[in-house]
Design an enzyme around this catalytic site. Structure first.
Site, mmCIF file in Angstrom:
data_model
loop_
_atom_site.group_PDB
_atom_site.id
_atom_site.type_symbol
_atom_site.label_atom_id
_atom_site.label_comp_id
_atom_site.label_asym_id
_atom_site.label_seq_id
_atom_site.Cartn_x
_atom_site.Cartn_y
_atom_site.Cartn_z
ATOM 1 N NE ARG A 174 -2.559 1.069 3.515
ATOM 2 C CZ ARG A 174 -3.270 0.890 4.623
ATOM 3 N NH1 ARG A 174 -4.539 0.533 4.532
ATOM 4 N NH2 ARG A 174 -2.743 1.080 5.813
ATOM 5 C CE LYS B 237 -2.546 4.761 7.264
ATOM 6 N NZ LYS B 237 -3.915 5.142 7.625
ATOM 7 C CD GLU C 125 -11.705 6.136 4.040
ATOM 8 O OE1 GLU C 125 -11.393 5.014 4.430
ATOM 9 O OE2 GLU C 125 -10.906 6.887 3.456
#
Ligand code: COI
Length: 345
Positions: free
Chosen positions: A87, A190, A226
């Site tokens: 990620r 992220k 989210e």
């Protein structure tokens, strides 16, 4: 399988908040002239950098979050570090940070955890060692463009539950006044900027006594995206439902819970979730590394509150998922998907 005999730090493990506790070491890698240095372990908590570093001005930074645990048989394990490595690679690619190999990332995790072994909370305390990798653009640069030099750093700190009370339901507010991400922006990476963009929305919720806020898709404000800190899951009948969206973070906890749900014979649906559907959910959870699974007992949307089970206890499916995940992490249930990576101390 090796049991550690490390003497633990003197910490009130059962009452740890999700905060920073000083540990002994962090690990650092420097990128200069097109290559990464060997990692060096240091006890310095500070970073010296140029005031014109692109991470400071243009937000060229990406980070991760993962956890280490002590198992019932006294081993130290890390949960799916290879997934965090991949990620981070995606995040780095998106904001032009040079790639960090999966091997380098996992090696850094093992070294920083081993160096701080006495801070891995003892088995049974409910706490864990949170590992925070970050990579930042360094060196002096004023014109917009990627940095020439980078620092990849990983520190570790023992943590308790992200939301007060641990596995206890929280109430959430849908925030439409602010977005945390753009449809084709960096919401699925992220990077620090997403979290800065979410601060105003979180504060908006806190002022109204909601510990967590829920964002809708930034284009139509119709589909669930989210939570401020974590992914959304809803349970309906025999289904585990979680949004697919280009502006949400692909949570490793969510991915793992989906596998566990399938192990239980629950159908996993990753699809758009219209906010109108929220009233039909029997259970709702906020899922992520820090949040683990935080049960959500109510969601307020446009002055209407939708409730899911008891405000005191999580529902049965979310409880079952939580117990299986945490048992795997504690070595109490067979690691049949090979998610745990052992750290030699
Ligand atoms: C995590 O769950 O690891 C995160 O980075 C979320 C953050 C808000 C603590």
């Amino acid at each position: 399988m090796k049991k550690t005999n490390v003497e633990k730090a003197n910490i009130d493990w059962g009452n740890l908040p999700f905060g920073y506790v000083k540990t002994d070491f962090n690990i650092r890698y420097y990128y200069k002239n097109g290559k990464w240095s060997e990692g060096e372990i240091t006890s310095d908590e500070n970073i010296l950098m140029h005031m014109a570093a692109p991470c400071l001005h243009y937000g060229q930074e990406a980070f991760e979050g993962l956890k280490a645990f002590e198992t019932v048989d006294g081993r130290i394990v890390v949960f799916r570090p290879d997934e965090n490595a991949r990620r981070l690679q995606r995040s780095c690619d998106r904001i032009f940070i040079p790639q960090i190999s999966v091997e380098m990332f996992v090696d850094a995790v093992k070294r920083v955890v081993a160096a701080n072994a006495k801070f891995v909370p003892p088995y049974g305390t409910g706490a864990s060692l949170y590992i925070r990798p970050l990579v930042i653009g360094m060196g002096a640069r004023v014109g917009l463009g990627p940095a020439d030099e980078y620092l990849f750093i990983m520190f570790a700190t023992p943590v308790g539950p992200y939301y007060k009370g641990g596995f206890k339901p929280v109430r959430a507010l849908v925030v439409e006044e602010f977005d945390r991400a753009a449809p084709l922006g960096v919401g699925d990476c992220k990077v620090g900027g997403n979290y800065a963009a979410g601060l105003r929305g979180s504060e908006f919720g806190h002022e109204k006594n909601y510990p967590i806020v829920l964002y809708l898709d930034p284009k139509e404000k119709r589909y669930i995206d989210e939570f401020s800190t974590s992914n959304f899951i809803g349970i309906k009948g025999n289904s585990y439902i979680s949004p697919n969206s280009t502006s949400i973070l692909p949570s490793i906890t969510n991915k793992s819970l989906g596998v566990i749900a399938e192990d239980f014979g629950i159908q996993v649906e990753r699809r758009q979730v219209d906010i109108a559907e929220v009233e039909s959910f029997e259970e709702v959870g906020a899922v992520g590394t820090a949040a683990v699974i935080t049960p959500v007992c109510a969601i307020t949307y446009r002055n209407k509150e939708f409730t899911f089970g008891s405000p005191d206890n999580a529902g049965p499916v979310i409880t079952r998922l939580y117990e299986r995940l945490t048992k795997i992490q504690a070595g109490e249930f067979e690691d049949r998907h090979r998610w745990l990576v052992e750290v030699e101390v």
